[in-house]
Design an enzyme around this catalytic site. Structure first.
Site, PDB file in Angstrom:
ATOM      1  N   PHE A 135       0.838  -1.193   0.000  1.00 12.26           N
ATOM      2  CA  PHE A 135       0.000   0.000   0.000  1.00 12.26           C
ATOM      3  C   PHE A 135       0.878   1.249   0.000  1.00 12.26           C
ATOM      4  O   PHE A 135       1.832   1.345   0.782  1.00 12.26           O
ATOM      5  CB  PHE A 135      -0.902  -0.022   1.235  1.00 12.26           C
ATOM      6  CG  PHE A 135      -1.860   1.131   1.326  1.00 12.26           C
ATOM      7  CD1 PHE A 135      -3.024   1.135   0.580  1.00 12.26           C
ATOM      8  CD2 PHE A 135      -1.607   2.201   2.174  1.00 12.26           C
ATOM      9  CE1 PHE A 135      -3.917   2.195   0.660  1.00 12.26           C
ATOM     10  CE2 PHE A 135      -2.490   3.262   2.267  1.00 12.26           C
ATOM     11  CZ  PHE A 135      -3.650   3.253   1.499  1.00 12.26           C
TER      12      PHE A 135
ATOM     13  N   ASN B  27      -2.809   1.640  10.639  1.00  9.40           N
ATOM     14  CA  ASN B  27      -3.529   2.088   9.450  1.00  9.40           C
ATOM     15  C   ASN B  27      -3.939   0.817   8.711  1.00  9.40           C
ATOM     16  O   ASN B  27      -3.300   0.418   7.736  1.00  9.40           O
ATOM     17  CB  ASN B  27      -2.642   2.980   8.574  1.00  9.40           C
ATOM     18  CG  ASN B  27      -3.371   3.458   7.327  1.00  9.40           C
ATOM     19  OD1 ASN B  27      -4.596   3.433   7.264  1.00  9.40           O
ATOM     20  ND2 ASN B  27      -2.611   3.878   6.326  1.00  9.40           N
ATOM     21  N   PRO B  28      -5.007   0.176   9.161  1.00 10.37           N
ATOM     22  CA  PRO B  28      -5.375  -1.140   8.642  1.00 10.37           C
ATOM     23  C   PRO B  28      -6.240  -1.024   7.391  1.00 10.37           C
ATOM     24  O   PRO B  28      -6.659   0.081   7.010  1.00 10.37           O
ATOM     25  CB  PRO B  28      -6.190  -1.725   9.797  1.00 10.37           C
ATOM     26  CG  PRO B  28      -6.912  -0.521  10.343  1.00 10.37           C
ATOM     27  CD  PRO B  28      -5.932   0.622  10.228  1.00 10.37           C
TER      28      PRO B  28
END
Length: 275
Positions: free
Chosen positions: A85, A180-181
């Site tokens: 990500f 920050n899942p």
């Protein structure tokens, strides 16, 4: 002229920030910062060809950061690419909050769902002990490279961030748990760059985006010492639901939701109560 032409191409492809992207790609090829473009020598023929190649790739909505190989975050340049990500500016707000809650003495911090390592590296201080948990083999490759280059004292842990066995030896001793899942609801509209190029499991988390949250909050509850703090980034539709989930555990007080610079709900924090 090169930047003007590139801007036109990217705007026609629907890129959100065509001028900025054109400048950043040009600066990348020239080996200068974006702020130095005005004083940099014009690109030669080979550089023009490389700029054209990158612009053509960006036109297909390959993320800018995949083309340059890096993403800026909180004063660092993180290596990124397929499988991890890409860190976003909005997450810097969680980092700023976290650094305000670092005790004066030696601090133990755990970053759950670490991805590229952006949060873990950003909060690493001289007197801190930082652990970064990540499960994805692809993301772990980028995480280890970034930690080795930017913050070699950060301890990378391969494992499921919701697994009670992961870092069990730290239970009850951690000052800060940050995450920050994945939190975007399945089916929510997202940019092409996210839908096609960001890892699906790092973005989406069930119909309401909260699929991982009970496990993450439970793990944080066990890790934190009384008085320790939890901070979790979330979707802008979860400004009420995630704080309520945390309050419902009966293990946190001072549960507060925080907004980003656009006024949207962005992350929630809470303080671990004594048992």
């Amino acid at each position: 002229m090169v930047i003007t032409a590139a801007t036109r191409v990217l705007a026609g492809a629907g890129v959100a920030s065509p001028r900025v992207d054109a400048e950043l790609l040009t600066a990348h090829v020239l080996g200068v910062s974006r702020s130095r473009l005005l004083t940099a020598p014009p690109p030669d023929a080979a550089q023009c060809a490389e700029i054209d190649r990158l612009v053509a790739a960006r036109r297909t909505r390959i993320p800018l950061q995949h083309l340059t190989g890096t993403a800026p975050f909180y004063g660092h340049e993180f290596e990124v690419g397929p499988g991890v990500f890409v860190p976003r500016f909005e997450t810097e707000l969680l980092v700023e909050w976290a650094l305000q809650h670092v005790p004066g003495e030696k601090t133990r911090i755990v970053d759950l769902c670490g991805g590229s390592g952006a949060i873990a590296v950003a909060v690493a201080q001289q007197q801190s002990e930082v652990y970064c948990v990540e499960q994805s083999p692809a993301a772990l490759r980028w995480l280890r490279r970034n930690v080795a280059r930017l913050a070699p004292d950060v301890r990378v842990v391969e494992g499921d961030a919701t697994d009670p066995a992961v870092l069990r030896g730290l239970d009850g001793t951690v000052d800060l748990v940050l995450s920050n899942p994945p939190y975007v609801p399945e089916g929510a509209p997202v940019d092409v760059e996210v839908a096609v190029h960001d890892p699906h499991d790092a973005v989406f988390a069930g119909a309401d985006g909260l699929a991982l949250m009970p496990g993450l909050v439970g793990r944080a509850t066990d890790l934190l010492r009384p008085g320790g703090w939890l901070g979790i980034e979330h979707d802008d539709t979860q400004g009420a639901s995630l704080p309520e989930l945390i309050r419902a555990t009966g293990r946190f007080d001072a549960v507060t939701d925080h907004r980003d610079l656009a006024g949207r709900p962005r992350f929630v924090t809470g303080r671990r109560m004594a048992d």
